[in-house]
Design a protein around this motif. Structure first.
Motif, PDB file in Angstrom:
ATOM      1  N   ALA A 211      -6.585   4.710  -9.925  1.00  0.00           N
ATOM      2  CA  ALA A 211      -6.158   6.239  -9.903  1.00  0.00           C
ATOM      3  C   ALA A 211      -6.605   6.784 -11.455  1.00  0.00           C
ATOM      4  CB  ALA A 211      -4.890   6.261  -9.420  1.00  0.00           C
ATOM      5  N   GLY A 212      -6.822   6.047 -12.197  1.00  0.00           N
ATOM      6  CA  GLY A 212      -6.933   6.502 -13.709  1.00  0.00           C
ATOM      7  C   GLY A 212      -5.685   6.688 -14.625  1.00  0.00           C
ATOM      8  N   ILE A 213      -4.668   5.793 -14.136  1.00  0.00           N
ATOM      9  CA  ILE A 213      -3.443   5.833 -14.852  1.00  0.00           C
ATOM     10  C   ILE A 213      -3.492   4.817 -15.689  1.00  0.00           C
ATOM     11  CG2 ILE A 213      -0.906   5.764 -14.347  1.00  0.00           C
ATOM     12  CD1 ILE A 213      -1.325   6.985 -11.627  1.00  0.00           C
ATOM     13  N   THR A 214      -3.016   5.007 -16.822  1.00  0.00           N
ATOM     14  CA  THR A 214      -3.081   3.994 -17.946  1.00  0.00           C
ATOM     15  C   THR A 214      -1.660   3.372 -17.849  1.00  0.00           C
ATOM     16  OG1 THR A 214      -4.576   5.083 -19.348  1.00  0.00           O
ATOM     17  CG2 THR A 214      -3.071   3.450 -20.552  1.00  0.00           C
ATOM     18  N   VAL A 215      -1.516   1.858 -17.859  1.00  0.00           N
ATOM     19  CA  VAL A 215      -0.298   1.138 -17.792  1.00  0.00           C
ATOM     20  C   VAL A 215      -0.109   0.450 -19.291  1.00  0.00           C
ATOM     21  CG1 VAL A 215       0.981  -0.543 -16.800  1.00  0.00           C
ATOM     22  CG2 VAL A 215      -0.760   0.531 -15.513  1.00  0.00           C
TER      23      VAL A 215
ATOM     24  N   ALA B 171       0.964  -1.230  -0.108  1.00  0.00           N
ATOM     25  CA  ALA B 171       0.020  -0.033   0.074  1.00  0.00           C
ATOM     26  C   ALA B 171       0.792   1.402  -0.085  1.00  0.00           C
ATOM     27  CB  ALA B 171      -1.159  -0.074   1.292  1.00  0.00           C
ATOM     28  N   ARG B 172       1.756   1.114   0.834  1.00  0.00           N
ATOM     29  CA  ARG B 172       2.653   2.485   0.936  1.00  0.00           C
ATOM     30  C   ARG B 172       3.736   2.711  -0.589  1.00  0.00           C
ATOM     31  NH1 ARG B 172       8.316   2.580   4.028  1.00  0.00           N
ATOM     32  NH2 ARG B 172       9.196   4.627   3.537  1.00  0.00           N
ATOM     33  N   ALA B 173       3.871   1.509  -0.919  1.00  0.00           N
ATOM     34  CA  ALA B 173       4.645   1.538  -2.509  1.00  0.00           C
ATOM     35  C   ALA B 173       3.616   2.060  -3.497  1.00  0.00           C
ATOM     36  CB  ALA B 173       5.161   0.186  -2.813  1.00  0.00           C
ATOM     37  N   ALA B 174       2.503   1.534  -3.472  1.00  0.00           N
ATOM     38  CA  ALA B 174       1.571   2.300  -4.452  1.00  0.00           C
ATOM     39  C   ALA B 174       1.082   3.661  -4.062  1.00  0.00           C
ATOM     40  CB  ALA B 174       0.054   1.373  -4.437  1.00  0.00           C
ATOM     41  N   GLU B 175       1.162   4.099  -2.862  1.00  0.00           N
ATOM     42  CA  GLU B 175       1.054   5.333  -2.612  1.00  0.00           C
ATOM     43  C   GLU B 175       2.209   6.130  -3.006  1.00  0.00           C
ATOM     44  OE1 GLU B 175       0.049   8.290   1.368  1.00  0.00           O
ATOM     45  OE2 GLU B 175       0.626   6.394   1.604  1.00  0.00           O
ATOM     46  N   GLN B 176       3.337   5.696  -2.863  1.00  0.00           N
ATOM     47  CA  GLN B 176       4.633   6.569  -3.421  1.00  0.00           C
ATOM     48  C   GLN B 176       4.386   6.650  -4.876  1.00  0.00           C
ATOM     49  OE1 GLN B 176       8.659   6.426  -1.728  1.00  0.00           O
ATOM     50  NE2 GLN B 176       8.887   5.357  -3.214  1.00  0.00           N
ATOM     51  N   THR B 177       4.083   5.652  -5.597  1.00  0.00           N
ATOM     52  CA  THR B 177       4.255   5.581  -6.805  1.00  0.00           C
ATOM     53  C   THR B 177       3.199   6.624  -7.652  1.00  0.00           C
ATOM     54  OG1 THR B 177       4.992   3.207  -6.998  1.00  0.00           O
ATOM     55  CG2 THR B 177       3.988   4.337  -9.092  1.00  0.00           C
TER      56      THR B 177
ATOM     57  N   ILE C   1       0.690  -7.144  -8.158  1.00  0.00           N
ATOM     58  CA  ILE C   1      -0.773  -6.988  -8.386  1.00  0.00           C
ATOM     59  C   ILE C   1      -1.443  -5.765  -7.896  1.00  0.00           C
ATOM     60  CG2 ILE C   1      -3.108  -8.229  -7.965  1.00  0.00           C
ATOM     61  CD1 ILE C   1      -1.327 -10.921  -8.287  1.00  0.00           C
ATOM     62  N   ARG C   2      -1.112  -5.501  -6.664  1.00  0.00           N
ATOM     63  CA  ARG C   2      -1.558  -4.307  -5.971  1.00  0.00           C
ATOM     64  C   ARG C   2      -1.415  -3.087  -6.466  1.00  0.00           C
ATOM     65  NH1 ARG C   2      -1.603  -5.446   0.376  1.00  0.00           N
ATOM     66  NH2 ARG C   2      -2.545  -3.201   0.360  1.00  0.00           N
ATOM     67  N   LEU C   3      -0.219  -2.874  -6.975  1.00  0.00           N
ATOM     68  CA  LEU C   3       0.495  -1.789  -7.593  1.00  0.00           C
ATOM     69  C   LEU C   3      -0.421  -1.464  -8.953  1.00  0.00           C
ATOM     70  CD1 LEU C   3       2.136   0.744  -7.960  1.00  0.00           C
ATOM     71  CD2 LEU C   3       4.016  -0.731  -8.797  1.00  0.00           C
ATOM     72  N   ARG C   4      -0.411  -2.461  -9.943  1.00  0.00           N
ATOM     73  CA  ARG C   4      -1.337  -2.300 -11.162  1.00  0.00           C
ATOM     74  C   ARG C   4      -2.763  -1.918 -10.765  1.00  0.00           C
ATOM     75  NH1 ARG C   4      -0.463  -4.535 -16.965  1.00  0.00           N
ATOM     76  NH2 ARG C   4      -2.323  -3.321 -17.938  1.00  0.00           N
ATOM     77  N   ALA C   5      -3.215  -2.803  -9.929  1.00  0.00           N
ATOM     78  CA  ALA C   5      -4.630  -2.133  -9.588  1.00  0.00           C
ATOM     79  C   ALA C   5      -4.644  -0.864  -9.140  1.00  0.00           C
ATOM     80  CB  ALA C   5      -5.270  -3.187  -8.437  1.00  0.00           C
ATOM     81  N   ALA C   6      -3.821  -0.334  -8.332  1.00  0.00           N
ATOM     82  CA  ALA C   6      -4.038   0.901  -7.574  1.00  0.00           C
ATOM     83  C   ALA C   6      -3.681   1.854  -8.791  1.00  0.00           C
ATOM     84  CB  ALA C   6      -2.705   1.078  -6.591  1.00  0.00           C
ATOM     85  N   LEU C   7      -2.872   1.708  -9.515  1.00  0.00           N
ATOM     86  CA  LEU C   7      -2.617   2.736 -10.685  1.00  0.00           C
ATOM     87  C   LEU C   7      -3.895   2.873 -11.632  1.00  0.00           C
ATOM     88  CD1 LEU C   7       1.074   1.558 -11.901  1.00  0.00           C
ATOM     89  CD2 LEU C   7       0.517   3.682 -10.827  1.00  0.00           C
TER      90      LEU C   7
END
Length: 253
Positions: A244-248, A191-197, A235-241
């Protein structure tokens, strides 16, 4: 529209030894940095990882490192710019040959470990690596730490550069990555990694270990395949992106 590439270091086993969860991670990333045999990897592993990337429609990248198998390429070595040039050409050529033999092509180059961090600060080494990539194929993308000498060297020679940020690493006040031996250097909490990203992509800055902001550009995000719980992280990072409306999507398209 905000967009970002999601990359991971792969193919970092050799012989009978395996590392990471490449088959699972490959489902969620857009670029794979494939070890070229110096810090990890061997002929069979490179070929297998290239085929895996092609099967998952993931961009193939060469991931050249220092000749330090025992230290996984993460120990600093005193090398000359000429040596940096030669080891980059040599290792890029290996992955390039396997990619072509399997009907694919290398899309980018990203130095590994200590070589990456050395080139981030040492302009002579950065120039040598950029020149090696340019001479082999000037259409290749050069991945480097956002704001680093390697990004500047690539741009100066006319390469398309891709500024990289790290989901699972903390930063120092000068924009460098916190040395791995320092407590808190690796962010274990997804969660912290996703927030920072998301903050790096949206706001163009990261909060450093010294609690000061550092301005940066985020074109691609690295997740390390050897981080404990790496599959859950990605998995959690991609879902968080995506939430947040960020295209991967892969870099350079």
């Amino acid at each position: 529209m905000l967009r970002v590439d999601l990359n991971c270091d792969m193919g970092e086993g050799f012989g009978v030894y395996s590392a990471g969860s490449d088959h699972e991670l490959m489902k969620y990333i857009t670029s794979a940095n494939i070890a070229c045999g110096f810090h990890a990897g061997d002929a069979a592993t490179i070929r297998r990882t290239v085929k895996l990337a092609l099967a998952n429609k993931v961009a193939i990248g060469a991931h050249p490192g220092l000749p330090d198998l025992a230290g996984f390429g993460r120990r600093v070595m005193a090398i000359t710019p000429e040596e940096a040039y030669e080891l980059t050409v040599y290792q890029l050529g290996a992955v390039q040959a396997f990619a072509r033999s399997e009907g694919g092509a290398v899309a980018h180059v990203k130095p590994h470990g200590a070589l990456y961090n050395m080139a981030a600060k040492n302009r002579a080494l950065a120039d040598a690596i950029a020149e090696a990539v340019n001479r082999v194929d000037p259409s290749l993308l050069l991945f480097g730490l956002a704001g680093s000498e390697l990004i500047q060297a690539g741009a100066a020679i006319g390469l398309r550069t891709v500024s990289e940020v790290f989901a699972d690493r903390s930063y120092e006040s000068d924009g460098s990555l916190t040395p791995r031996e320092t407590e808190g250097a690796v962010i274990a909490d997804p969660a912290r990694a996703a927030e920072q990203t998301i903050k790096m992509i949206r706001d163009g800055e990261v909060r450093t270990r010294q609690h000061s902001p550092f301005i940066l550009q985020a074109d691609t995000v690295c997740v390390h395949g050897d981080t404990p719980g790496a599959v859950e992280h990605v998995i959690r990072l991609r879902a968080a992106l995506e939430a947040a409306g960020i295209t991967v999507q892969r870099a350079g398209v």
